[in-house]
Design an enzyme around this catalytic site. Sequence first.
Site, PDB file in Angstrom:
ATOM      1  N   SER A 194      18.081 -23.727  -1.392  1.00 30.34           N
ATOM      2  CA  SER A 194      19.104 -24.773  -1.470  1.00 30.34           C
ATOM      3  C   SER A 194      19.175 -25.231  -2.915  1.00 30.34           C
ATOM      4  CB  SER A 194      18.681 -25.951  -0.588  1.00 30.34           C
ATOM      5  OG  SER A 194      19.455 -27.100  -0.867  1.00 30.34           O
ATOM      6  N   TYR A 207      12.709 -32.315   2.822  1.00 27.72           N
ATOM      7  CA  TYR A 207      13.493 -31.087   2.672  1.00 27.72           C
ATOM      8  C   TYR A 207      13.238 -30.453   1.298  1.00 27.72           C
ATOM      9  CZ  TYR A 207      17.709 -28.111   2.927  1.00 27.72           C
ATOM     10  OH  TYR A 207      18.605 -27.057   2.963  1.00 27.72           O
TER      11      TYR A 207
HETATM   12  N1  LIG Z   1      24.540 -26.498   5.198  1.00 29.00           N
HETATM   13  C1  LIG Z   1      24.201 -26.752   3.946  1.00 29.00           C
HETATM   14  O1  LIG Z   1      24.847 -27.542   3.258  1.00 29.00           O
HETATM   15  C2  LIG Z   1      23.012 -26.073   3.349  1.00 29.00           C
HETATM   16  C3  LIG Z   1      22.807 -26.218   1.977  1.00 29.00           C
HETATM   17  C4  LIG Z   1      21.729 -25.591   1.390  1.00 29.00           C
HETATM   18  C5  LIG Z   1      20.870 -24.821   2.132  1.00 29.00           C
HETATM   19  N2  LIG Z   1      21.065 -24.692   3.482  1.00 29.00           N
HETATM   20  C6  LIG Z   1      20.116 -23.854   4.225  1.00 29.00           C
HETATM   21  O2  LIG Z   1      20.831 -22.874   4.944  1.00 29.00           O
HETATM   22  C7  LIG Z   1      20.054 -22.445   6.054  1.00 29.00           C
HETATM   23  C8  LIG Z   1      20.922 -22.442   7.302  1.00 29.00           C
HETATM   24  O3  LIG Z   1      21.291 -23.768   7.608  1.00 29.00           O
HETATM   25  P1  LIG Z   1      22.728 -24.179   8.153  1.00 29.00           P
HETATM   26  O4  LIG Z   1      23.308 -25.104   7.187  1.00 29.00           O
HETATM   27  O5  LIG Z   1      23.483 -22.986   8.583  1.00 29.00           O
HETATM   28  O6  LIG Z   1      22.316 -25.101   9.388  1.00 29.00           O
HETATM   29  P2  LIG Z   1      22.307 -24.807  10.945  1.00 29.00           P
HETATM   30  O7  LIG Z   1      23.693 -24.588  11.428  1.00 29.00           O
HETATM   31  O8  LIG Z   1      21.546 -25.928  11.574  1.00 29.00           O
HETATM   32  O9  LIG Z   1      21.493 -23.447  11.030  1.00 29.00           O
HETATM   33  C9  LIG Z   1      20.088 -23.396  10.995  1.00 29.00           C
HETATM   34  C10 LIG Z   1      19.655 -22.480  12.100  1.00 29.00           C
HETATM   35  O10 LIG Z   1      18.222 -22.400  12.114  1.00 29.00           O
HETATM   36  C11 LIG Z   1      17.817 -22.503  13.476  1.00 29.00           C
HETATM   37  N3  LIG Z   1      16.451 -22.963  13.585  1.00 29.00           N
HETATM   38  C12 LIG Z   1      15.965 -24.237  13.534  1.00 29.00           C
HETATM   39  N4  LIG Z   1      14.640 -24.229  13.743  1.00 29.00           N
HETATM   40  C13 LIG Z   1      14.276 -22.948  13.938  1.00 29.00           C
HETATM   41  C14 LIG Z   1      13.058 -22.284  14.219  1.00 29.00           C
HETATM   42  N5  LIG Z   1      11.916 -22.966  14.376  1.00 29.00           N
HETATM   43  N6  LIG Z   1      13.069 -20.934  14.370  1.00 29.00           N
HETATM   44  C15 LIG Z   1      14.209 -20.240  14.236  1.00 29.00           C
HETATM   45  N7  LIG Z   1      15.384 -20.788  14.008  1.00 29.00           N
HETATM   46  C16 LIG Z   1      15.421 -22.129  13.843  1.00 29.00           C
HETATM   47  C17 LIG Z   1      18.808 -23.461  14.102  1.00 29.00           C
HETATM   48  O11 LIG Z   1      18.791 -23.294  15.516  1.00 29.00           O
HETATM   49  P3  LIG Z   1      19.448 -24.423  16.449  1.00 29.00           P
HETATM   50  O12 LIG Z   1      20.901 -24.488  16.061  1.00 29.00           O
HETATM   51  O13 LIG Z   1      19.238 -23.913  17.809  1.00 29.00           O
HETATM   52  O14 LIG Z   1      18.702 -25.680  16.132  1.00 29.00           O
HETATM   53  C18 LIG Z   1      20.099 -22.993  13.470  1.00 29.00           C
HETATM   54  O15 LIG Z   1      20.664 -21.932  14.162  1.00 29.00           O
HETATM   55  C19 LIG Z   1      18.881 -23.419   6.143  1.00 29.00           C
HETATM   56  O16 LIG Z   1      17.741 -22.811   5.579  1.00 29.00           O
HETATM   57  C20 LIG Z   1      19.319 -24.592   5.290  1.00 29.00           C
HETATM   58  O17 LIG Z   1      18.251 -25.292   4.741  1.00 29.00           O
HETATM   59  C21 LIG Z   1      22.122 -25.302   4.098  1.00 29.00           C
END
Ligand SMILES: NC(=O)c1ccc[n+]([C@@H]2O[C@H](COP(=O)([O-])OP(=O)(O)OC[C@H]3O[C@@H](n4cnc5c(N)ncnc54)[C@H](OP(=O)(O)O)[C@@H]3O)[C@@H](O)[C@H]2O)c1
Length: 342
Positions: A194, A207
Amino acid sequence: MSPSWGLCDVLVFGFRCSCLEGATQVRHTLLFYPASFVPVGRRTYADAVNPVGSKAVLVTGCDSGFGFSLAKHLHSKGFLVFAGCLLKDKGDAGVKELDSLKSDRLRTVQLNVCKGEEVEKAVEVVRSSLEDPEKGMWGLVNNAGISTFGEVEFTSMETYKQVAEVNLWGTVRVTKSFLPLIRRAKGRVVNISSMLGRMANPARSPYCITKFGVEAFSDCLRYEMHPQGVKVCVVEPGNFIAATSLYSAEGIQATANKMWDELPEVVRKDYGKKYFDEKVAAMETYCNSGSTDTTPVIDAITHALTAANPYTRYHPMDYYWWLRMQIMTHLPGAISDRIYIH
Ligand SMILES: NC(=O)c1ccc[n+]([C@@H]2O[C@H](COP(=O)([O-])OP(=O)(O)OC[C@H]3O[C@@H](n4cnc5c(N)ncnc54)[C@H](OP(=O)(O)O)[C@@H]3O)[C@@H](O)[C@H]2O)c1
């Protein structure tokens, strides 16, 4: 501002305006412009691309967000995709949609990255599906993640550990288990960090420390894997909160209520409910911001998996966050703190 501007151009321009005018208004225009009004940079990646063939890739966290979109995108590119899903065994909607494609090249796998036995089972599923396991598996995308908010004094040790268990130790656990297959293919590890893995932010310490950890882990792994022919890349997305499930209004409220209830009396008394509520409201506002289009993130991950010479770090983010990250990571803290924090 064109993406071809160098860092020096941007900084010199920023400082000249700041110094010459000496007015906070200019500084605000340049540095505090609301991110949502600035278009997300769309980098065109020019590079020789390796043929995809039926290369196998495992992506964690495919129930929703980036992982869900990426699984479908990589499938459309011809990859054999193993989509690790936290809630496959619960019949989550995202899993059902991926399964509904009914493709031999898109297979959902039950995978909680915190559970060693599920990770080992996923390795076996992948290994037994490969045409020749001795040739290994091409790519691993460590995407699964969770987030939370709250100042250090508001955050319990339990919360710190929960976030680290998924974001940091989950990434390490899955990587270690899949490396023998990745090494055989001289493949790729792509870790989703991130912008908050490069610059810290108040009220995001649980985080930030996990994403800083992912950055350090990725660098160590990259150095170690270089002689093995394995490439390790880090993708550092900006604010795409409006496009994924990382936060929800209900989630923020529930977290806030629990946090307040569990606060030590002295902290509750010293900060007061008004201050606490203002911080929660600020978080709610932040969560309504950001890009709603995940394409820059998906393109960056795809490039990391397919380019003959992938980048070490990718920065899919809008110009506001890009500039802020450059300033926070290149200028002395005394200056960057003054601009962005205090
Ligand atoms: N969105 C942003 O602005 C942003 C910015 C920078 C970095 N990121 C990073 O991008 C990545 C994806 O996040 P996202 O934004 O797409 O959010 P998201 O929609 O919440 O996706 C995260 C996924 O990880 C799953 N997850 C949670 N705990 C887990 C576990 N113990 N084992 C396996 N899977 C698990 C969640 O499952 P459930 O849906 O079933 O809970 C969800 O499908 C993350 O690493 C996040 O830190 C996101």
